[in-house]
Design a protein around this motif. Structure first.
Motif, PDB file in Angstrom:
ATOM      1  N   LYS A   1     -11.586  -2.712   8.711  1.00  0.00           N
ATOM      2  CA  LYS A   1     -10.683  -2.966   7.541  1.00  0.00           C
ATOM      3  C   LYS A   1      -9.960  -1.499   7.019  1.00  0.00           C
ATOM      4  O   LYS A   1      -8.883  -1.507   6.583  1.00  0.00           O
TER       5      LYS A   1
ATOM      6  N   LEU B   1       3.412   1.353   2.782  1.00  0.00           N
ATOM      7  CA  LEU B   1       2.845   0.476   3.865  1.00  0.00           C
ATOM      8  C   LEU B   1       2.647  -0.981   3.294  1.00  0.00           C
ATOM      9  O   LEU B   1       1.649  -1.285   2.856  1.00  0.00           O
TER      10      LEU B   1
ATOM     11  N   GLN C   1       1.583  -4.565   3.853  1.00  0.00           N
ATOM     12  CA  GLN C   1       0.402  -4.948   4.661  1.00  0.00           C
ATOM     13  C   GLN C   1       0.519  -6.447   4.773  1.00  0.00           C
ATOM     14  O   GLN C   1       0.468  -7.118   3.715  1.00  0.00           O
TER      15      GLN C   1
ATOM     16  N   HIS D   1       4.484   0.882   8.619  1.00  0.00           N
ATOM     17  CA  HIS D   1       4.577   2.106   8.307  1.00  0.00           C
ATOM     18  C   HIS D   1       5.839   2.787   8.039  1.00  0.00           C
ATOM     19  O   HIS D   1       6.479   3.007   9.016  1.00  0.00           O
TER      20      HIS D   1
ATOM     21  N   TRP E   1      -2.182  -9.410   6.326  1.00  0.00           N
ATOM     22  CA  TRP E   1      -3.559  -9.618   6.670  1.00  0.00           C
ATOM     23  C   TRP E   1      -4.242 -10.865   6.414  1.00  0.00           C
ATOM     24  O   TRP E   1      -3.565 -11.714   5.415  1.00  0.00           O
TER      25      TRP E   1
ATOM     26  N   LYS F   1      -5.283  -7.634  10.825  1.00  0.00           N
ATOM     27  CA  LYS F   1      -4.614  -7.114   9.717  1.00  0.00           C
ATOM     28  C   LYS F   1      -3.465  -6.020  10.229  1.00  0.00           C
ATOM     29  O   LYS F   1      -3.573  -5.296  11.141  1.00  0.00           O
ATOM     30  N   CYS F   2      -2.407  -5.936   9.396  1.00  0.00           N
ATOM     31  CA  CYS F   2      -1.251  -5.090  10.087  1.00  0.00           C
ATOM     32  C   CYS F   2      -0.505  -4.566   9.005  1.00  0.00           C
ATOM     33  O   CYS F   2      -0.383  -4.880   7.855  1.00  0.00           O
ATOM     34  N   ALA F   3      -0.075  -3.299   8.986  1.00  0.00           N
ATOM     35  CA  ALA F   3       0.891  -2.549   8.061  1.00  0.00           C
ATOM     36  C   ALA F   3       2.107  -2.147   8.893  1.00  0.00           C
ATOM     37  O   ALA F   3       2.010  -1.771  10.206  1.00  0.00           O
TER      38      ALA F   3
ATOM     39  N   ALA G   1       0.841  -1.190  -0.128  1.00  0.00           N
ATOM     40  CA  ALA G   1       0.312  -0.085  -0.015  1.00  0.00           C
ATOM     41  C   ALA G   1       0.936   1.239  -0.011  1.00  0.00           C
ATOM     42  O   ALA G   1       1.990   1.127   0.411  1.00  0.00           O
TER      43      ALA G   1
ATOM     44  N   GLU H   1      -4.253   1.028  -1.916  1.00  0.00           N
ATOM     45  CA  GLU H   1      -4.279  -0.409  -1.589  1.00  0.00           C
ATOM     46  C   GLU H   1      -4.456  -1.393  -2.532  1.00  0.00           C
ATOM     47  O   GLU H   1      -4.362  -2.682  -2.424  1.00  0.00           O
TER      48      GLU H   1
ATOM     49  N   PHE I   1      -6.128   2.003   8.422  1.00  0.00           N
ATOM     50  CA  PHE I   1      -5.055   2.519   7.886  1.00  0.00           C
ATOM     51  C   PHE I   1      -5.301   3.971   7.110  1.00  0.00           C
ATOM     52  O   PHE I   1      -4.555   4.836   7.137  1.00  0.00           O
TER      53      PHE I   1
ATOM     54  N   ASN J   1      -9.634  -7.195   9.879  1.00  0.00           N
ATOM     55  CA  ASN J   1      -9.922  -7.397   8.497  1.00  0.00           C
ATOM     56  C   ASN J   1     -11.758  -7.485   8.597  1.00  0.00           C
ATOM     57  O   ASN J   1     -12.352  -8.481   8.354  1.00  0.00           O
TER      58      ASN J   1
END
Length: 879
Positions: free
Chosen positions: A269, A198, A200, A296, A202, A292-294, A78, A89, A272, A251
Motif C-alpha cells: 500500500k 499524484l 490515485q 505521477h 485504487w 492501486k495506481c497513481a 496525493a 495521501e 508510492f 492495496n
C-alpha cells in the motif's frame, strides 16, 4: 434547469447520477471499525503513521476523494512537495489523547461548491511548500493544558511568506459513468516551487479477509490510459494527458515495515511513498498492474502562477477524452450557478449567498460510505487471527443485527467519520433544501431493520450504539415532509406530499417511542432519564454513567424531548388520518401522552416538579435512593428545551378528523386538570385554535425573559448553552466530601467528560438554537402580532415572537458574514483568516462557537448540523 433534470432522472431511476460521489472518508484510521484491540483503544490500535502502510478492513480515506456508492473503487488526490517525510495521501490530525481539547484535524481545507447529484464538485486544500510540521503540532499540543487554546497549523510557520500551494480539485460529470477531474495548483509564494501531483485510483481491499478471494485489477492499456476491471462494477478507463508516468502497487499491508516480516515479498500500500520519498524504485510493480495506481505528475509551479492536471474516468467513452473536457467542465460549473441562482432567488445579500452555498457544499461533500457489520466484526475474519476473547462481550456486542453498508450524511468526515443519530436528523433539514429525496432516504435509513435495534432503539454512533440521543427524528421527518411538499406544490398545487414516506417512517418511530417509554421512565411516571442526550458535559455529573450519589435524574431535557416527540408523532398521525381514519386513534394516544408528561413536569409528587417557581426556570431533579429529590439548579439549555414541545391545532386541521376532535373535546370537558394544559382561543369566523405546549402564558414569558437576557443566555451570536450568570456564580454540588462544579465556559472545554473535546457549558450550538427559532415561530402562529416581549431583556425594545425568532436567526448568521469592520466573527482574532484574500472568503462551519466572540470552536468541518445556517439564511416562505 439541468441539475433539476438530473435529480428527476435519478429519483425516477432513469439514470444513476449518485452512483459516484464524494463518499470517501477523510479518516478511516482510529475508528471503531478498524479497532481489533483487546481493550477498545481505537485511536492507538490503528494510527495515522500506520495508515499509509496498512490495508483497511472496512473503508478507505483520501483527500478530495470520490468513490462508487459501495466504495469498491476510489479516486483521490496525493501530493508531495519534495520535503515532507510522508506522502500526503490523507489529512493529518491529533488523536483524542494527543490534543489538549481532544481529537483535532490539523489541516486547512474547504468545501467550495457541490451539486446534489455530484455533477459538479469543488474543494480547496492548502499545502505548505516547507516540510509539514507533524512533530511540532504533536509536541506543542501535548505541552498545552485544557486551559490553553489549541495549536493549529496556521500558528506554525507553514504559511510564512505565502510559501504554500492552493490546490483546487474539481469534478464534473459528462454522464453518470463519465467523470472529469481537474486539479489546479496555485503557487502563492515568492519563488518557483516543485510539487508532485499524484491522482490515485485504487480498490478497497475486499480480498484479504477470507470471505471473497476474487481480486479486481488495474493495468496499463497505453501510455495515457489504464484499464480498470471489477466483476461487479465492470470496466472503466482512466485517461490522462501530458507527460505522465503510471505507478502501480497492491492495496495490501506492508508487513515488512509494520511487523518485521522481512521475508515477505510483493508490492504494498505504501509503495508510492517508498518510491518517491525513499527512492525505492523496486517498491512499485514494473509490470504496471495491481489494485492501486497513481498517475505521477512531477511539476514546478512558477511564483504567482498555476498549473492544471486533467484526467477523465469513464466507462464506454467513444470520443477523445480531452476534446470536450473544458467545455463539459464549464457547463457543469454553469449548471451549478443556475441551480443555486434558483435556490437563492429571494436572497439579496451576496455574502449570505456565499455562506449558504459553502454550507450546502459542505453538507454534500460530507456524505460517506459507511460499512460496519457488527456480527462479522465481533467474530473476526476467516483469513485473519481471531479477535480477543473479551470482544464478544465488549463494545457494541448487543448490536449484532447491525449491518451498515450505505452512503450516510456524516457530521464531519475527519473528526466524526461515523453517523450520529441526532446529528443526522438535523442534517436532513438542510439537505432537503437541495435534495429532499436524499433527505427522506436518510431518515428512513436510520430506522431500517439493519440499523434500528429489535427493541426499537436507534443506533447512536459507532463508539457506543447504545448511548441515547435526543428523539428528534419525528420532528425531522415532519419538517422534511413539509419542505418536500412545498417544493412539490410549486409544480402541482394539489400534491398531498409524500405520504408513503411519512407513513413508513411513522411506523418505525412508533417502535422507537415505545422503547423510550419502556426503557427511560424509571418510575413509570412520565418523567424521563435519557442520559447525556447529546449535551455531553452540560450537567454536574456524567448523565450516562451511574451517579456517585446513587439514584437517578429526572431530566428536564429528556422529559421535554419526549413531550416534543409526542407532539411530532401526533401531528404526523393527524396528517395520515386525513387519508386513513385508522390514524385518528393513534393521534389521540400521543395527544393524551403529551398531557400526561406535561402534568408530570408540573408535579412529580409531593409538590415537586421540574419547574422552579422562585427561579422561573426548569431544572433537572436528582432523585436519591432515600427518596429525597434535589433540584440541580444549573441554568442551562436543559431548562430551555421545554420550549421545543409546542404544536398548534387549527380548526381546518381538526375538521377532517372527527374522532380525534371528539376525544380532545372530552378531555377539555371531563379532565379540567389536564384541559388547563391546553391553551385555546376563539378566532372570529374561523373557530377555535388550540396550543399544545409545556409553556403557556406566565411560564413562557419567564423563560423567554431569561433566555433573551444578554447577561444570561443571549449572546451577540445566538443562545448560549449555559447562562453567563454562572461566570460569577458557579454552581456547586457537594457530595461525600467532593465538590462538583459547573461554571460558564464560553469556549474550549476544560472538563474531561466525553473526551474533553465537546463543551456545552457556554458556547453556541446550532441544533438547539435552530429548534428555539422554529419553536418561537410556532408560538407566534398561535399568539400573533399582538403578543410582544422585550428583546433583549431590559432594552425597552418589544418584538413579536416571530421578530424574536428572526433576530436570533440574524445573530446566528452574523457568525459567518462580515461585520461593519469587514471581519467574520467565526475567524476570531486570526488576521490572516480575516484579511488575506486567499483565506477570507473560505469558511469552515465549526462544531460550536464561542459564547462571547463567536469564534469557531471544536471540530472545524462539522457542517453536519452547523449547516443549518443554510436553512436559517433561506427566506421563509410557507414551510
Amino acid at each position: 434547469m439541468k441539475e433539476a433534470e438530473r435529480l428527476e432522472e435519478r429519483n425516477s431511476g432513469r439514470a444513476h447520477w449518485r452512483r459516484w460521489g464524494p463518499y470517501l472518508s477523510e479518516r478511516q484510521w482510529g475508528t471503531v471499525r478498524e479497532d481489533y484491540s483487546a481493550n477498545g483503544t481505537a485511536w492507538d490500535y490503528f494510527s495515522h503513521d500506520q495508515a499509509r502502510s496498512r490495508a483497511y478492513r472496512w473503508g478507505e480515506d483520501g483527500i478530495a476523494g470520490l468513490s462508487d456508492d459501495h466504495q469498491r473503487l476510489c479516486l483521490a488526490l496525493a501530493l508531495w512537495n519534495g520535503k515532507d517525510p510522508i506522502l500526503k495521501e490523507r489529512l493529518f490530525g491529533l488523536t483524542n489523547s494527543e490534543g489538549n481539547h481532544g481529537e483535532d484535524v490539523k489541516e486547512h481545507y474547504y468545501y467550495l461548491d457541490a451539486t446534489p447529484t455530484h455533477s459538479y464538485l469543488k474543494m480547496l486544500y492548502k499545502y505548505p511548500q516547507s516540510e509539514f510540521p507533524y512533530d511540532w503540532l504533536v509536541r506543542e499540543n501535548g505541552r498545552r493544558s485544557k486551559q490553553d487554546p489549541e495549536f493549529e497549523l496556521i500558528d506554525t510557520d507553514a504559511f510564512r511568506e505565502e510559501r504554500y500551494f492552493d490546490v483546487f480539485a474539481e469534478y464534473g460529470k459528462a454522464a453518470p459513468e463519465d467523470i472529469l477531474m481537474q486539479i489546479t495548483v496555485c503557487n502563492r509564494g515568492p519563488e518557483d516551487a516543485p510539487i508532485h501531483i499524484l491522482p490515485q485510483l485504487w480498490f478497497r481491499n475486499t480480498w484479504s479477509w477470507g470471505n471473497d478471494s476474487s481480486k479486481p485489477s488495474i493495468q496499463v492499456l497505453s501510455d495515457k490510459t489504464v484499464l480498470v476491471q471489477h466483476r461487479v462494477l465492470g470496466e472503466y478507463m482512466l485517461h490522462t494527458e501530458g507527460t505522465t508516468a503510471f505507478l502501480f502497487s497492491e492495496n495490501e499491508t506492508n508487513v515488512r515495515r509494520l511487523y518485521g516480516m522481512q521475508e515477505a515479498s510483493g508490492y504494498f500500500k505504501d509503495a508510492f511513498h517508498e518510491f518517491l520519498i525513499n527512492g525505492k524504485t523496486n517498491a512499485v510493480n514494473p509490470a504496471q498492474k495491481g489494485t492501486k495506481c497513481a498517475v505521477h505528475f512531477p511539476l514546478t509551479v512558477a511564483a504567482g502562477s498555476e498549473v492544471k492536471v486533467r484526467l477523465r474516468f469513464a466507462s464506454g467513452l467513444k470520443t477523445p477524452p480531452f476534446a470536450d473536457f473544458d467545455e463539459v467542465l464549464e457547463c457543469r460549473r454553469q449548471d451549478a450557478e443556475e441551480f443555486y441562482a434558483d435556490l437563492q432567488r429571494d436572497l439579496r445579500d451576496e455574502d449570505e449567498k456565499s455562506v449558504q452555498r459553502q454550507a450546502l457544499a459542505g453538507m454534500i461533500w460530507s456524505k460517506q460510505y459507511f460499512y460496519y457489520d457488527v456480527r462479522e466484526w465481533l467474530k473476526g475474519d476467516p483469513g485473519q487471527p481471531p479477535p480477543p476473547a473479551g470482544r464478544k462481550y465488549g463494545r457494541n456486542s448487543e448490536w449484532t443485527h447491525l449491518n451498515n453498508a450505505d452512503v450516510v450524511s456524516m457530521p464531519d468526515k475527519w473528526e466524526y467519520p461515523w453517523y450520529a443519530a441526532w446529528d443526522l436528523a438535523f442534517h436532513t433539514i438542510s439537505l432537503a433544501l437541495v435534495d429532499s429525496e436524499f433527505a427522506k432516504q436518510q431518515l428512513l435509513l436510520i430506522t431500517r431493520v439493519w440499523y434500528m435495534h429489535p427493541n426499537g432503539q436507534l443506533p447512536a454512533y459507532e463508539w457506543a450504539f447504545s448511548d441515547v440521543n435526543p428523539p428528534v427524528h419525528g420532528w425531522a421527518a415532519w419538517r422534511v415532509f413539509q419542505i418536500d411538499r412545498k417544493r412539490r406544490r410549486d409544480q402541482h398545487p394539489d400534491d398531498p406530499g409524500d405520504l408513503a414516506f411519512l407513513e413508513s417512517v411513522f411506523h418505525k418511530l412508533m417502535l422507537n417511542f415505545t422503547w423510550w417509554v419502556n426503557r427511560k421512565d424509571a418510575a413509570g411516571r412520565n418523567m424521563f432519564q435519557g442520559g447525556f442526550l447529546g449535551l455531553d458535559n452540560i450537567g454536574v455529573f456524567d448523565r450516562s454513567a451511574p451517579l456517585p450519589t446513587g439514584g437517578y435524574i429526572n431530566q428536564s431535557d429528556g422529559t421535554s424531548w419526549m413531550a416534543m416527540y409526542c407532539l411530532n408523532l401526533m401531528r404526523i398521525a393527524l396528517e395520515l388520518a386525513t387519508r386513513d381514519h385508522v390514524y385518528e386513534e393513534i393521534a389521540t394516544k400521543f395527544f393524551e401522552h403529551f398531557l400526561q408528561i406535561a402534568e408530570a413536569m408540573t408535579n412529580m409528587g409531593d409538590g415537586i416538579g421540574l419547574w422552579d417557581e422562585a427561579d422561573s426556570f426548569y431544572y433537572d431533579v436528582l432523585n436519591l435512593p432515600n427518596g429525597q429529590a434535589i433540584p440541580l439548579k444549573v441554568r442551562s439549555m436543559v431548562g430551555l428545551i421545554p420550549l421545543f414541545a409546542v404544536e398548534t391545532l387549527e380548526p381546518e386541521l381538526l375538521d377532517p378528523v372527527p374522532d380525534f376532535t371528539k376525544r380532545l373535546e372530552w378531555y377539555l370537558k371531563h379532565r379540567p386538570d389536564l384541559a388547563a394544559l391546553v391553551s385555546r382561543w376563539q378566532t372570529p369566523g374561523a373557530g377555535e385554535r388550540r396550543l399544545l405546549s409545556l409553556l403557556r402564558g406566565h411560564r413562557m414569558k419567564m423563560v423567554l425573559r431569561r433566555m433573551l437576557d444578554e447577561s444570561e443566555f443571549l449572546s451577540d451570536y445566538g443562545i448560549r448553552a449555559i447562562s453567563r450568570y454562572h461566570l460569577e456564580h458557579p454552581y456547586r454540588f457537594d457530595w461525600d466530601g467532593n465538590t462538583m462544579t459547573v461554571e460558564y465556559q464560553p469556549g474550549e472545554s476544560t472538563s474531561g467528560l466525553f473526551g474533553g473535546n465537546s463543551n456545552w457549558r457556554g458556547p453556541i450550538w446550532f441544533p438547539v438554537n435552530y429548534l428555539i427559532i422554529e419553536s418561537l415561530q410556532k408560538f407566534h402562529h398561535y399568539y400573533g402580532d399582538d403578543f410582544k416581549i422585550e428583546c433583549p431583556t431590559g432594552s425597552g425594545r418589544y418584538l413579536t415572537i416571530n421578530e424574536v425568532a428572526t433576530e436570533l436567526g440574524r445573530r446566528l448568521t452574523r457568525l459567518f458574514t462580515r461585520n461593519e469592520q469587514g471581519r467574520r466573527p467565526v475567524f476570531g482574532q486570526n488576521d490572516r483568516f480575516q484579511n488575506d484574500p486567499h483565506f477570507r472568503e473560505y469558511i469552515n462551519f465549526h462544531e460550536y462557537f464561542h459564547g462571547e466572540s463567536g469564534r469557531g470552536v471544536g471540530a472545524s468541518h462539522q457542517t453536519g448540523w452547523t449547516g443549518l445556517i443554510a436553512k436559517i439564511i433561506q427566506p421563509r416562505v410557507g414551510f
